[in-house]
Design an enzyme around this catalytic site. Structure first.
Site, PDB file in Angstrom:
ATOM      1  N   SER A   5       0.826  -1.209   0.000  1.00  0.00           N
ATOM      2  CA  SER A   5       0.000   0.000   0.000  1.00  0.00           C
ATOM      3  C   SER A   5       0.862   1.261   0.000  1.00  0.00           C
ATOM      4  O   SER A   5       0.498   2.271  -0.614  1.00  0.00           O
ATOM      5  CB  SER A   5      -0.936   0.010   1.210  1.00  0.00           C
ATOM      6  OG  SER A   5      -0.200   0.050   2.425  1.00  0.00           O
ATOM      7  N   ARG A  19       0.210   3.535  -3.309  1.00  0.00           N
ATOM      8  CA  ARG A  19      -0.407   4.864  -3.122  1.00  0.00           C
ATOM      9  C   ARG A  19       0.363   5.914  -3.922  1.00  0.00           C
ATOM     10  O   ARG A  19      -0.229   6.744  -4.624  1.00  0.00           O
ATOM     11  CB  ARG A  19      -0.428   5.223  -1.640  1.00  0.00           C
ATOM     12  CG  ARG A  19      -1.072   6.583  -1.348  1.00  0.00           C
ATOM     13  CD  ARG A  19      -1.031   6.903   0.133  1.00  0.00           C
ATOM     14  NE  ARG A  19      -1.863   5.992   0.900  1.00  0.00           N
ATOM     15  CZ  ARG A  19      -1.410   4.988   1.648  1.00  0.00           C
ATOM     16  NH1 ARG A  19      -0.103   4.748   1.698  1.00  0.00           N
ATOM     17  NH2 ARG A  19      -2.226   4.216   2.311  1.00  0.00           N
ATOM     18  N   ASN A  48      -1.246   7.610  -7.625  1.00  0.00           N
ATOM     19  CA  ASN A  48      -1.479   9.048  -7.766  1.00  0.00           C
ATOM     20  C   ASN A  48      -0.618   9.661  -8.861  1.00  0.00           C
ATOM     21  O   ASN A  48      -1.092  10.498  -9.644  1.00  0.00           O
ATOM     22  CB  ASN A  48      -1.209   9.749  -6.432  1.00  0.00           C
ATOM     23  CG  ASN A  48      -2.355   9.601  -5.453  1.00  0.00           C
ATOM     24  OD1 ASN A  48      -3.338  10.326  -5.500  1.00  0.00           O
ATOM     25  ND2 ASN A  48      -2.225   8.633  -4.556  1.00  0.00           N
TER      26      ASN A  48
END
Length: 281
Positions: free
Chosen positions: A210, A214, A218
């Site tokens: 994660s 992440r 993005n």
């Protein structure tokens, strides 16, 4: 791309293909034989730039009225030091972790900021270099945002994982950490050892994946939006050109917040995970 103008889909695919050691696009999500040379180059180059900028700030630091550059660096140093002090309670560990967190923040910010360059600027330059060397410019791939590469983002998060494992062993000792692996979070009953161990492994894997995903998600989305906006400029219409300029400007301004926020989040999670490694269950 050289020659005839590419279609919209060809343009997008070309810009999302890495320069790698195989000479063609990666076909599988996981392929250990593929090395994305562009991501390696820009991450290392910007890493060296990060070290140079921080060294320059330390070298030119003065006790008098600071200049703009020193002022910005001092704000960053104070911010990271305050965050590290509140999360990592070991003063000895903070001597290494706080400078590391500052380096991570600046490094990732610079890698993210590459997304603000015109989409075709560096790829066009690379096409010219590649063609001058006798290569086919149609296959002159180049992506400049290393953090939009899943391999690079997960590489960064794996580095944080290794740091956490190091501090687990350093703070708790090998026997203490192994004991924690089998007794937390549900207790020290022998029947719970397999469950505890499985939960610990799942926690390490989930945090690492994660953490990297992440950042990657993005930045990949931001890069793709810039590519789609660039397509507006190729419509050869006044509306397309105006839309390209307006949308590009608005997204670039908004993206400054994204690239800063993602660097800050990655740095904060690094501090949090290292801080957790200092705690005993």
């Amino acid at each position: 791309m050289a020659g005839n103008a590419p279609t919209a889909s060809e343009y997008v695919v070309h810009h999302l293909t890495h320069l790698n050691n195989t000479g063609h696009a990666q076909e599988n999500i996981v392929d250990w034989s593929v090395i994305n040379i562009d991501s390696m180059f820009y991450s290392v180059a910007l890493g060296l730039l990060t070290v140079f900028l921080l060294w320059l700030a330390a070298r030119k630091a003065t006790s008098g009225v600071p200049g703009r550059f020193q002022g910005i660096v001092e704000i960053l140093v104070d911010m990271v030091a305050d965050q590290a002090k509140g999360i990592v309670h070991s003063a000895e560990s903070r001597k290494f972790v706080a400078p590391l967190a500052l380096t991570v923040f600046v490094w990732i910010f610079l890698m993210n900021a590459m997304d603000l360059l015109p989409v075709d600027l560096l790829p066009r330059i690379w096409e010219g270099v590649y063609a001058a060397g006798g290569g086919d410019p149609e296959h002159a791939y180049m992506r400049v945002v290393a953090t939009a590469d899943l391999s690079a983002a997960l590489g960064l998060s794996i580095g944080v994982l290794l740091l956490c494992l190091y501090y687990n062993v350093k703070i708790k000792g090998v026997s203490g950490w192994v004991h924690e692996l089998f007794t937390a979070p549900f207790g020290s009953h022998p029947l719970l050892y397999p469950v505890n161990f499985a939960m610990q492994i799942i926690e390490f894997v989930a945090k690492t994946v994660s953490h990297g995903m992440r950042l990657f998600g993005n930045m990949y989305a931001g890069e793709l939006v810039f590519i789609l906006i660039a397509l507006l400029g190729g419509t050869a219409t006044v509306f397309g050109f105006v839309g390209h300029v307006v949308a590009g400007t608005v997204w670039a301004i908004f993206h400054i917040l994204i690239i800063t926020l993602q660097a800050f989040i990655f740095m904060m999670l690094t501090l949090v995970y290292v801080g957790q490694a200092h705690e005993s269950h």
